[in-house]
Design a protein around this motif. Structure first.
Motif, mmCIF file in Angstrom:
data_model
loop_
_atom_site.group_PDB
_atom_site.id
_atom_site.type_symbol
_atom_site.label_atom_id
_atom_site.label_comp_id
_atom_site.label_asym_id
_atom_site.label_seq_id
_atom_site.Cartn_x
_atom_site.Cartn_y
_atom_site.Cartn_z
ATOM 1 N N LYS A 1 0.753 -1.127 -0.005
ATOM 2 C CA LYS A 1 0.136 0.029 0.124
ATOM 3 C C LYS A 1 0.768 1.288 0.089
ATOM 4 O O LYS A 1 0.488 2.322 -0.811
ATOM 5 C CB LYS A 1 -0.913 -0.066 1.255
ATOM 6 C CG LYS A 1 -2.038 -1.111 1.139
ATOM 7 C CD LYS A 1 -2.999 -1.260 2.327
ATOM 8 C CE LYS A 1 -3.923 -2.121 2.207
ATOM 9 N NZ LYS A 1 -4.618 -2.439 3.107
ATOM 10 N N ILE A 2 1.920 1.166 0.841
ATOM 11 C CA ILE A 2 2.758 2.473 1.001
ATOM 12 C C ILE A 2 3.521 2.853 -0.448
ATOM 13 O O ILE A 2 3.801 3.770 -0.963
ATOM 14 C CB ILE A 2 3.986 2.269 1.983
ATOM 15 C CG1 ILE A 2 3.213 2.424 3.248
ATOM 16 C CG2 ILE A 2 4.999 3.533 1.774
ATOM 17 C CD1 ILE A 2 4.224 2.080 4.396
ATOM 18 N N THR A 3 3.900 1.663 -1.265
ATOM 19 C CA THR A 3 4.572 1.474 -2.442
ATOM 20 C C THR A 3 3.430 2.155 -3.347
ATOM 21 O O THR A 3 3.963 2.913 -4.471
ATOM 22 C CB THR A 3 4.898 0.206 -3.021
ATOM 23 O OG1 THR A 3 5.901 -0.429 -1.909
ATOM 24 C CG2 THR A 3 5.692 0.365 -4.367
ATOM 25 N N ILE A 4 2.195 1.724 -3.384
ATOM 26 C CA ILE A 4 1.189 2.314 -4.360
ATOM 27 C C ILE A 4 0.924 3.786 -4.143
ATOM 28 O O ILE A 4 1.090 4.636 -5.207
ATOM 29 C CB ILE A 4 -0.144 1.626 -4.174
ATOM 30 C CG1 ILE A 4 -0.040 0.089 -4.756
ATOM 31 C CG2 ILE A 4 -1.097 2.209 -4.897
ATOM 32 C CD1 ILE A 4 -1.025 -0.924 -4.284
ATOM 33 N N VAL A 5 1.121 4.310 -2.908
ATOM 34 C CA VAL A 5 0.694 5.587 -2.753
ATOM 35 C C VAL A 5 1.952 6.209 -3.236
ATOM 36 O O VAL A 5 1.640 7.359 -3.823
ATOM 37 C CB VAL A 5 0.299 5.701 -1.424
ATOM 38 C CG1 VAL A 5 0.484 7.130 -1.022
ATOM 39 C CG2 VAL A 5 -0.937 5.288 -0.860
ATOM 40 N N VAL A 6 3.306 6.091 -2.630
ATOM 41 C CA VAL A 6 4.369 6.826 -3.061
ATOM 42 C C VAL A 6 4.488 6.939 -4.662
ATOM 43 O O VAL A 6 4.929 7.737 -5.208
ATOM 44 C CB VAL A 6 5.500 6.071 -2.407
ATOM 45 C CG1 VAL A 6 7.052 6.884 -3.025
ATOM 46 C CG2 VAL A 6 5.612 6.543 -0.932
ATOM 47 N N GLY A 7 4.360 5.822 -5.340
ATOM 48 C CA GLY A 7 4.392 5.490 -6.685
ATOM 49 C C GLY A 7 3.272 6.641 -7.755
ATOM 50 O O GLY A 7 3.777 7.268 -8.352
ATOM 51 N N GLY A 8 2.291 6.633 -7.037
ATOM 52 C CA GLY A 8 1.183 7.632 -7.574
ATOM 53 C C GLY A 8 1.509 8.897 -7.391
ATOM 54 O O GLY A 8 1.498 10.041 -8.297
ATOM 55 N N ALA A 9 2.150 9.272 -6.222
ATOM 56 C CA ALA A 9 2.480 10.656 -6.198
ATOM 57 C C ALA A 9 3.456 11.024 -6.672
ATOM 58 O O ALA A 9 3.772 12.000 -7.603
ATOM 59 C CB ALA A 9 3.043 10.823 -4.287
ATOM 60 N N VAL A 10 4.760 10.065 -7.135
ATOM 61 C CA VAL A 10 5.843 10.523 -7.863
ATOM 62 C C VAL A 10 5.141 10.354 -9.368
ATOM 63 O O VAL A 10 5.822 11.475 -9.992
ATOM 64 C CB VAL A 10 6.794 9.223 -7.971
ATOM 65 C CG1 VAL A 10 7.869 9.203 -8.907
ATOM 66 C CG2 VAL A 10 7.370 9.311 -6.506
#
Length: 59
Positions: A13-22
């Motif tokens: 979940k953290i990876t998805i959120v950070v990836g989306g923000a990037v």
């Protein structure tokens, strides 16, 4: 963390959120048409010739 939530799920979940923000930061706000006028094959690819194949009968 509840017992149903594993460390792996949290990392996903953290990876998805950070990836989306990037992606939101990295993508331009307005799409522009790519500037590609032609594609040229490298010289070694343009001159390469496939080796002939031959089949031999039973010996």
């Amino acid at each position: 963390m509840s017992r149903d939530t594993t460390r792996r799920d949290v990392v996903k979940k953290i990876t998805i959120v950070v990836g989306g923000a990037v992606m939101l930061i990295a993508l331009p706000s307005q799409w522009t048409k790519p500037v590609v006028r032609s594609i040229v094959a490298p010289a070694h690819a343009a001159l390469s010739v496939a080796a002939p194949t031959t089949t031999l009968g039973p010996t």
